[in-house]
Design a protein around this motif. Structure first.
Motif, PDB file in Angstrom:
ATOM      1  N   PRO A  41       0.825  -1.215   0.000  1.00  0.00           N
ATOM      2  CA  PRO A  41       0.000   0.000   0.000  1.00  0.00           C
ATOM      3  C   PRO A  41       0.854   1.257   0.000  1.00  0.00           C
ATOM      4  N   GLY A  42       0.548   2.169  -0.906  1.00  0.00           N
ATOM      5  CA  GLY A  42       1.261   3.431  -0.971  1.00  0.00           C
ATOM      6  C   GLY A  42       2.635   3.358  -1.591  1.00  0.00           C
ATOM      7  N   LYS A  43       3.005   2.189  -2.114  1.00  0.00           N
ATOM      8  CA  LYS A  43       4.332   2.028  -2.710  1.00  0.00           C
ATOM      9  C   LYS A  43       4.218   1.587  -4.158  1.00  0.00           C
ATOM     10  N   GLU A  44       5.293   1.774  -4.890  1.00  0.00           N
ATOM     11  CA  GLU A  44       5.327   1.305  -6.269  1.00  0.00           C
ATOM     12  C   GLU A  44       5.523  -0.203  -6.307  1.00  0.00           C
ATOM     13  N   ARG A  45       5.089  -0.783  -7.407  1.00  0.00           N
ATOM     14  CA  ARG A  45       5.297  -2.210  -7.584  1.00  0.00           C
ATOM     15  C   ARG A  45       6.794  -2.484  -7.716  1.00  0.00           C
ATOM     16  N   GLU A  46       7.243  -3.576  -7.091  1.00  0.00           N
ATOM     17  CA  GLU A  46       8.672  -3.897  -7.112  1.00  0.00           C
ATOM     18  C   GLU A  46       8.889  -5.344  -7.500  1.00  0.00           C
ATOM     19  N   PHE A  47      10.049  -5.574  -8.049  1.00  0.00           N
ATOM     20  CA  PHE A  47      10.464  -6.911  -8.469  1.00  0.00           C
ATOM     21  C   PHE A  47      10.738  -7.771  -7.247  1.00  0.00           C
ATOM     22  N   VAL A  48      10.353  -9.053  -7.347  1.00  0.00           N
ATOM     23  CA  VAL A  48      10.627 -10.021  -6.292  1.00  0.00           C
ATOM     24  C   VAL A  48      11.545 -11.135  -6.797  1.00  0.00           C
ATOM     25  N   SER A  49      11.127 -11.797  -7.874  1.00  0.00           N
ATOM     26  CA  SER A  49      11.892 -12.940  -8.370  1.00  0.00           C
ATOM     27  C   SER A  49      11.480 -13.238  -9.799  1.00  0.00           C
ATOM     28  N   ALA A  50      12.349 -13.941 -10.528  1.00  0.00           N
ATOM     29  CA  ALA A  50      12.031 -14.337 -11.893  1.00  0.00           C
ATOM     30  C   ALA A  50      12.784 -15.616 -12.242  1.00  0.00           C
ATOM     31  N   ARG A  51      12.225 -16.331 -13.198  1.00  0.00           N
ATOM     32  CA  ARG A  51      12.857 -17.580 -13.648  1.00  0.00           C
ATOM     33  C   ARG A  51      12.642 -17.722 -15.138  1.00  0.00           C
ATOM     34  N   THR A  52      13.644 -18.216 -15.838  1.00  0.00           N
ATOM     35  CA  THR A  52      13.526 -18.451 -17.265  1.00  0.00           C
ATOM     36  C   THR A  52      12.526 -19.564 -17.561  1.00  0.00           C
ATOM     37  N   GLY A  53      12.074 -19.615 -18.818  1.00  0.00           N
ATOM     38  CA  GLY A  53      11.119 -20.642 -19.227  1.00  0.00           C
ATOM     39  C   GLY A  53      11.683 -22.037 -19.098  1.00  0.00           C
ATOM     40  N   THR A  54      12.909 -22.175 -19.549  1.00  0.00           N
ATOM     41  CA  THR A  54      13.637 -23.435 -19.400  1.00  0.00           C
ATOM     42  C   THR A  54      15.058 -23.095 -18.958  1.00  0.00           C
ATOM     43  N   GLY A  55      15.773 -24.048 -18.489  1.00  0.00           N
ATOM     44  CA  GLY A  55      17.172 -23.817 -18.118  1.00  0.00           C
ATOM     45  C   GLY A  55      17.395 -23.487 -16.661  1.00  0.00           C
ATOM     46  N   GLY A  56      16.396 -22.919 -15.997  1.00  0.00           N
ATOM     47  CA  GLY A  56      16.504 -22.754 -14.551  1.00  0.00           C
ATOM     48  C   GLY A  56      17.213 -21.533 -14.035  1.00  0.00           C
ATOM     49  N   SER A  57      17.516 -20.563 -14.891  1.00  0.00           N
ATOM     50  CA  SER A  57      18.142 -19.341 -14.382  1.00  0.00           C
ATOM     51  C   SER A  57      17.130 -18.551 -13.563  1.00  0.00           C
ATOM     52  N   THR A  58      17.607 -17.994 -12.450  1.00  0.00           N
ATOM     53  CA  THR A  58      16.712 -17.258 -11.556  1.00  0.00           C
ATOM     54  C   THR A  58      17.325 -15.939 -11.122  1.00  0.00           C
ATOM     55  N   TYR A  59      16.461 -14.997 -10.801  1.00  0.00           N
ATOM     56  CA  TYR A  59      16.843 -13.723 -10.203  1.00  0.00           C
ATOM     57  C   TYR A  59      16.036 -13.556  -8.921  1.00  0.00           C
TER      58      TYR A  59
END
Length: 122
Positions: A41-59
């Motif tokens: 609430p009251g904040k901008e949307r922020e990145f949490v995590s991501a993963r590639t479609g295949t291959g398993g790379s993550t952020y």
């Protein structure tokens, strides 16, 4: 077109765990990277995590590294965000998004779910 539906949000005490799911009915799910974002609430949307479609790379965002784990089951067209050791500051609406390339930038994602509320009490 990719239609995403999140589930698994709820109210949990600090230190608890939740697992969010992001389901799609599309047949090309594995082509897309999945990102999780959140907006408090009251904040901008922020990145949490991501993963590639295949291959398993993550952020991961630094704020969740070591506590959250992103995974996906392409056979079931579903992605997950396992959230452990939750803190009150993790309280937000959590969104999953799909895009053709993994990124921490929400503008790189073309499809979004409706969001699911996560509330962590102290």
């Amino acid at each position: 077109q990719v239609h995403l539906v999140e589930s698994g949000g709820g109210l949990v005490q600090a230190g608890g765990s939740l697992r969010l799911s992001c389901a799609t009915s599309g047949r090309t799910f594995s082509r897309y990277a999945i990102g999780w974002f959140r907006q408090a609430p009251g904040k901008e949307r922020e990145f949490v995590s991501a993963r590639t479609g295949t291959g398993g790379s993550t952020y991961y965002a630094n704020s969740v590294k070591g506590r959250f784990t992103i995974s996906r089951d392409n056979a079931k067209n579903t992605a997950f965000l396992q959230m452990n050791s939750l803190k009150p500051e993790d309280t937000a609406v959590y969104y999953c998004a799909a895009g053709l390339g993994i990124s921490t930038d929400e503008n790189r994602y073309d499809y979004w779910g409706q969001g699911t509320q996560v509330s962590v009490s102290s």
